[in-house]
Design a protein around this motif. Structure first.
Motif, PDB file in Angstrom:
ATOM      1  N   MET A  12      35.386  48.927  38.557  1.00 23.57           N
ATOM      2  CA  MET A  12      35.962  50.175  38.087  1.00 23.57           C
ATOM      3  C   MET A  12      36.781  50.847  39.173  1.00 23.57           C
ATOM      4  N   ALA A  13      36.340  50.775  40.418  1.00 24.67           N
ATOM      5  CA  ALA A  13      37.115  51.363  41.522  1.00 24.67           C
ATOM      6  C   ALA A  13      38.496  50.722  41.581  1.00 24.67           C
ATOM      7  N   GLU A  14      38.545  49.418  41.385  1.00 24.04           N
ATOM      8  CA  GLU A  14      39.827  48.714  41.407  1.00 24.04           C
ATOM      9  C   GLU A  14      40.681  49.095  40.191  1.00 24.04           C
ATOM     10  N   LEU A  15      40.077  49.174  39.019  1.00 22.10           N
ATOM     11  CA  LEU A  15      40.829  49.577  37.828  1.00 22.10           C
ATOM     12  C   LEU A  15      41.352  51.007  37.952  1.00 22.10           C
ATOM     13  N   ILE A  16      40.542  51.900  38.515  1.00 23.12           N
ATOM     14  CA  ILE A  16      40.972  53.285  38.716  1.00 23.12           C
ATOM     15  C   ILE A  16      42.118  53.336  39.724  1.00 23.12           C
ATOM     16  N   ARG A  17      42.015  52.551  40.804  1.00 19.27           N
ATOM     17  CA  ARG A  17      43.084  52.498  41.804  1.00 19.27           C
ATOM     18  C   ARG A  17      44.395  52.052  41.145  1.00 19.27           C
ATOM     19  N   GLY A  23      50.404  55.675  37.715  1.00 21.15           N
ATOM     20  CA  GLY A  23      50.650  57.058  37.319  1.00 21.15           C
ATOM     21  C   GLY A  23      50.033  57.444  35.992  1.00 21.15           C
ATOM     22  N   LEU A  24      48.975  56.728  35.594  1.00 21.13           N
ATOM     23  CA  LEU A  24      48.317  57.007  34.321  1.00 21.13           C
ATOM     24  C   LEU A  24      47.117  57.929  34.514  1.00 21.13           C
ATOM     25  N   THR A  25      46.896  58.790  33.545  1.00 21.86           N
ATOM     26  CA  THR A  25      45.711  59.649  33.533  1.00 21.86           C
ATOM     27  C   THR A  25      44.637  59.024  32.650  1.00 21.86           C
ATOM     28  N   GLN A  26      43.439  59.579  32.727  1.00 20.22           N
ATOM     29  CA  GLN A  26      42.376  59.127  31.818  1.00 20.22           C
ATOM     30  C   GLN A  26      42.801  59.357  30.372  1.00 20.22           C
ATOM     31  N   LYS A  27      43.505  60.451  30.132  1.00 19.55           N
ATOM     32  CA  LYS A  27      43.972  60.747  28.778  1.00 19.55           C
ATOM     33  C   LYS A  27      44.963  59.686  28.302  1.00 19.55           C
ATOM     34  N   ASP A  28      45.856  59.232  29.199  1.00 18.90           N
ATOM     35  CA  ASP A  28      46.809  58.173  28.844  1.00 18.90           C
ATOM     36  C   ASP A  28      46.073  56.898  28.451  1.00 18.90           C
ATOM     37  N   VAL A  29      45.097  56.512  29.271  1.00 18.33           N
ATOM     38  CA  VAL A  29      44.323  55.291  29.009  1.00 18.33           C
ATOM     39  C   VAL A  29      43.558  55.428  27.700  1.00 18.33           C
ATOM     40  N   ALA A  30      42.939  56.585  27.497  1.00 16.48           N
ATOM     41  CA  ALA A  30      42.177  56.818  26.266  1.00 16.48           C
ATOM     42  C   ALA A  30      43.077  56.683  25.040  1.00 16.48           C
ATOM     43  N   CYS A  41      36.235  58.622  30.784  1.00 16.52           N
ATOM     44  CA  CYS A  41      35.565  59.225  31.934  1.00 16.52           C
ATOM     45  C   CYS A  41      34.188  58.608  32.142  1.00 16.52           C
ATOM     46  N   ARG A  42      33.422  58.465  31.063  1.00 16.14           N
ATOM     47  CA  ARG A  42      32.080  57.877  31.176  1.00 16.14           C
ATOM     48  C   ARG A  42      32.148  56.406  31.593  1.00 16.14           C
ATOM     49  N   ILE A  43      33.123  55.676  31.089  1.00 18.67           N
ATOM     50  CA  ILE A  43      33.291  54.272  31.472  1.00 18.67           C
ATOM     51  C   ILE A  43      33.602  54.188  32.967  1.00 18.67           C
ATOM     52  N   GLU A  44      34.539  55.030  33.427  1.00 12.75           N
ATOM     53  CA  GLU A  44      34.922  54.998  34.836  1.00 12.75           C
ATOM     54  C   GLU A  44      33.766  55.360  35.766  1.00 12.75           C
ATOM     55  N   LYS A  45      32.950  56.299  35.354  1.00 14.71           N
ATOM     56  CA  LYS A  45      31.827  56.732  36.190  1.00 14.71           C
ATOM     57  C   LYS A  45      30.600  55.838  36.048  1.00 14.71           C
ATOM     58  N   ALA A  58      39.915  46.194  27.210  1.00 13.52           N
ATOM     59  CA  ALA A  58      40.840  47.150  26.594  1.00 13.52           C
ATOM     60  C   ALA A  58      41.397  48.106  27.642  1.00 13.52           C
ATOM     61  N   TYR A  59      40.546  48.557  28.561  1.00 13.07           N
ATOM     62  CA  TYR A  59      40.985  49.446  29.645  1.00 13.07           C
ATOM     63  C   TYR A  59      42.044  48.732  30.479  1.00 13.07           C
ATOM     64  N   ALA A  60      41.758  47.508  30.895  1.00 12.95           N
ATOM     65  CA  ALA A  60      42.696  46.743  31.723  1.00 12.95           C
ATOM     66  C   ALA A  60      44.008  46.494  30.979  1.00 12.95           C
ATOM     67  N   GLU A  61      43.923  46.199  29.696  1.00 12.08           N
ATOM     68  CA  GLU A  61      45.119  45.904  28.907  1.00 12.08           C
ATOM     69  C   GLU A  61      46.057  47.098  28.813  1.00 12.08           C
ATOM     70  N   THR A  62      45.549  48.318  28.958  1.00 12.04           N
ATOM     71  CA  THR A  62      46.426  49.498  28.921  1.00 12.04           C
ATOM     72  C   THR A  62      47.407  49.478  30.084  1.00 12.04           C
ATOM     73  N   MET A  63      47.113  48.673  31.111  1.00  6.72           N
ATOM     74  CA  MET A  63      47.980  48.573  32.291  1.00  6.72           C
ATOM     75  C   MET A  63      48.631  47.204  32.399  1.00  6.72           C
TER      76      MET A  63
END
Length: 75
Positions: A12-17, A23-30, A41-45, A58-63
């Motif tokens: 998750m640290a790598e995906l968040i990085r 330049g994406l926010t959690q809202k963009d990914v959601a 937020c819960r997934i990231e934490k 799915a999270y990774a595919e957004t990027m």
């Protein structure tokens, strides 16, 4: 609430990085995942006790990424 292990935290640290780098926010990914921002937020934490591989994919595919898993012998 139970959290996930060290491997999950590292992933998750790598995906968040990478999310920040793009330049994406959690809202963009959601929005791209079709879920509520609180879910991202819960997934990231790591606060979801049962994060599914499908959520991580799915999270990774957004990027434009995909999650590849490797199994190794423990110990």
């Amino acid at each position: 609430m139970e959290t996930n292990g060290a491997e999950y935290t590292f992933l998750m640290a790598e995906l968040i990085r990478l999310r920040h780098k793009q330049g994406l926010t959690q809202k963009d990914v959601a929005h791209r995942m079709g879920v509520d921002p609180a879910t991202v937020c819960r997934i990231e934490k790591g606060l979801r006790s049962e994060v599914r591989i499908a959520h991580l994919q799915a999270y990774a595919e957004t990027m434009g990424l995909r999650v590849a898993m490797v199994l190794t012998v423990a110990g």
